[in-house]
Write an enzyme that holds these catalytic residues in place. Structure first.
Site, PDB file in Angstrom:
ATOM      1  N   GLU A  55     -37.211 -20.347  -2.965  1.00 11.51           N
ATOM      2  CA  GLU A  55     -35.912 -21.558  -3.024  1.00 11.51           C
ATOM      3  C   GLU A  55     -36.312 -21.733  -4.083  1.00 11.51           C
ATOM      4  OE1 GLU A  55     -33.199 -24.404  -3.044  1.00 11.51           O
ATOM      5  OE2 GLU A  55     -35.305 -24.265  -3.233  1.00 11.51           O
ATOM      6  N   ASP A  88     -40.455 -21.303   1.855  1.00  8.75           N
ATOM      7  CA  ASP A  88     -41.177 -22.162   0.610  1.00  8.75           C
ATOM      8  C   ASP A  88     -41.392 -23.048   0.494  1.00  8.75           C
ATOM      9  OD1 ASP A  88     -38.483 -21.472  -0.060  1.00  8.75           O
ATOM     10  OD2 ASP A  88     -39.883 -21.517  -2.169  1.00  8.75           O
TER      11      ASP A  88
HETATM   12 ZN   LIG Z   1     -34.741 -26.614  -0.103  1.00  7.54          ZN
END
Ligand SMILES: [Zn+2]
Ligand SMILES: *[C@@H]1O[C@H](CO)[C@@H](O)[C@H](O)[C@H]1NC(C)=O
Ligand SMILES: *[C@@H]1O[C@H](CO)[C@@H](O)[C@H](O)[C@H]1NC(C)=O
Length: 494
Positions: free
Chosen positions: A183, A118
């Site tokens: 993340e 992501d």
């Molecule tokens: Zn990263």
């Protein structure tokens, strides 16, 4: 004598057979354009985890990563990690986590590579010179959102495994992957997955490898620590509504004055944290650390230029690096409820909430920091004899992480850097927080190494993020070399 010669000859033979670095490196060089095309495909997917409108793209990104691993013959799963709740009360499916496995030879070691696909938001209008989702090569730099953070490093690991396969070479270790898609917004759902699979997927893992972040200079770096983050809200509430300063000013005790007063007691102008117990908890700088920091390639003038300041908190490299990495600090981020628009407004805000955080280091416990900060602010506030009400809360308590640079994992990293780049790596820490490192360590009990391949000037989270071809391609060779070096770690030294 004869026997010795024969055995060393055999050793040479088997050594040569077990690691054909030159052939592998040559293969990687020949694949360069294909690797860049893979990165172009991945960057073209706007896998922005913070934008709920992009959730479809994020699902597609996870599927794309899974498919690449499947085509290589890995045992691949897309693990459902549930849903997230949005502020409006509705729910949204989280992107599945990709797990994969290459090889399950019980005689070999098993490494697990963690990465994320992501990205942070990016728009051309934010000031990008090129379309952030159209990978663009300018002078050997590949510009695109997520190029460095963290798509190219994840691809480099995948390509490292693929190179062994392409040359029909046995993988020196079993390789597993854990690739997530949340993340950038706090790894929602990942902690639960790690906990749930501790005794299954993670049970035969020996080491965990994280290749996020970057180097500090042009010299490759191994990262051995990150700071944690304790984030606080301090709310001061007074009058039942906002008041006019011309009418009520001078008659009431103002919440903003109280708040600014107590905030000023957190840290001195020279950077000394004034909350009792915090400085005392920090381990003193050892001679070895001093020496390590002294050896790190770091240019103070460049750093000043990069930050756009003409004076830093410290005038020498060791002090500056130490305060970036291994000492805690306080940052005041903002005040909610305070007047902050353009122009003038003669308001006395009725309730104001300060946001500040303490980047904390391994000897500090978030639970204790919470108590120290809360008690201290209440004691300082009490001295003001204010009728207003103070409420202090800690909203994030992310733990720091620290590894032993003498651990065989790091020795293997140094050997791989030496082989590929012909130099010794900088041993560095991150001033920022990567909570997943500490979760992996606490839940699985495995040793962790951070092996970044991003450049120091890649512009993570910022406009014009890039990954250089050099870091991407040499980084792939470095990961290939690392898989070999890890397989050489003696069992007794684990
Ligand atoms: Zn990263
Ligand atoms: C990406 O940029 C190149 C060069 O500017 C252009 O030719 C191409 O059409 C662009 N691709 C997309 C999908 O926008
Ligand atoms: C500072 O950065 C600018 C461009 O960002 C560059 O032109 C200049 O030479 C730099 N100065 C120093 C002292 O490095």
């Amino acid at each position: 004598m004869k026997v010795e010669v024969l055995s060393s000859f055999l050793l040479l033979l088997s050594g040569a057979r077990s690691f054909q670095y030159a052939e592998l490196a040559q293969y990687v060089d020949a694949q360069q354009e294909r690797y860049v095309e893979s990165l172009r495909d991945w960057v073209s997917i706007e896998s922005d985890s913070s934008n709920v409108q992009r959730r479809g793209d994020l699902h597609r990104m996870m599927e794309t990563a899974a498919q690449k691993l499947r085509l290589m013959g890995g045992t691949v799963e897309l693990v459902d990690i549930g849903e997230q709740e949005l502020p409006d009360g509705t729910t949204l499916a989280l992107p599945k986590v990709v797990t994969a496995q290459f090889g399950s030879d019980p005689v070999k070691r098993t490494v697990c590579v963690y990465g994320h696909v992501d990205v942070q938001p990016a728009k051309l209008a934010d000031g990008w010179a090129t379309d952030p989702y159209n990978l663009t090569d300018i002078n050997g730099n590949l510009y695109g959102r997520g190029a460095s953070d963290n798509k190219a490093p994840v691809l480099a690991w995948i390509h490292a495994v693929e190179a062994y396969q392409a040359l029909s070479l046995d993988l020196p270790v079993n390789v597993k992957f854990v690739i997530e898609g949340m993340e950038e917004t706090g790894s929602n759902g990942l902690d639960a997955l790690i906990l749930a699979q501790r005794d299954t997927f993670f049970s035969d893992v020996d080491y965990i490898i994280i290749s996020d972040c970057g180097w500090l200079s042009r010299r490759p770096a191994l990262t051995y620590g990150t700071r944690g983050n304790c984030y606080f809200f301090a709310e001061v509430e007074g009058p039942k509504q906002d008041l006019h300063s011309g009418v009520y000013g001078g008659t009431v005790i103002e919440p903003m004055t109280d708040l600014v007063g107590i905030l000023d007691t957190l840290i001195s102008p020279s950077g000394k944290i004034l909350v009792p117990g915090i400085r005392e908890a920090v381990a003193p700088l050892s001679d070895e650390e001093w020496k390590m920091y002294q050896d790190v390639q770091f240019d103070m003038e460049n750093y000043k230029n990069k930050t756009g300041v003409n004076q830093l908190m410290y005038n020498n490299k060791v002090d500056l690096l130490a305060h970036m990495w291994r000492y805690p600090t306080v940052s005041i981020h903002g005040i909610e409820g305070a007047f902050s628009d353009a122009g003038t407004k003669t308001v006395i805000p009725a309730k104001v909430t300060a946001k500040f955080s303490i980047r904390q280091v391994p000897s500090m416990e978030p639970a204790l920091v919470k108590k120290q900060v809360t008690d201290y602010l209440h004691s300082v506030f009490a001295k003001r004899k204010s009728p207003n009400k103070l409420k202090v809360t800690m909203v994030i308590g992310a733990k720091p992480w620290l590894a032993d640079t003498q651990h065989p994992l790091y020795e293997a990293g140094k050997a791989a850097v030496k082989r590929v780049f012909d130099m010794d790596p900088d041993l560095i820490r991150e001033g920022g927080t990567i909570p997943i490192a500490r979760t992996f360590q606490d839940v699985t009990g495995k040793s962790i190494i951070m092996m970044p391949i991003g450049g120091f000037d890649d512009g993570l989270h910022s406009q014009n993020e890039k990954m250089s071809r050099y870091n991407y391609i040499e980084g792939t060779k470095y990961f290939i070399a690392y898989l070999h070096e890890v397989s050489q770690i003696k069992t007794s030294s684990v």
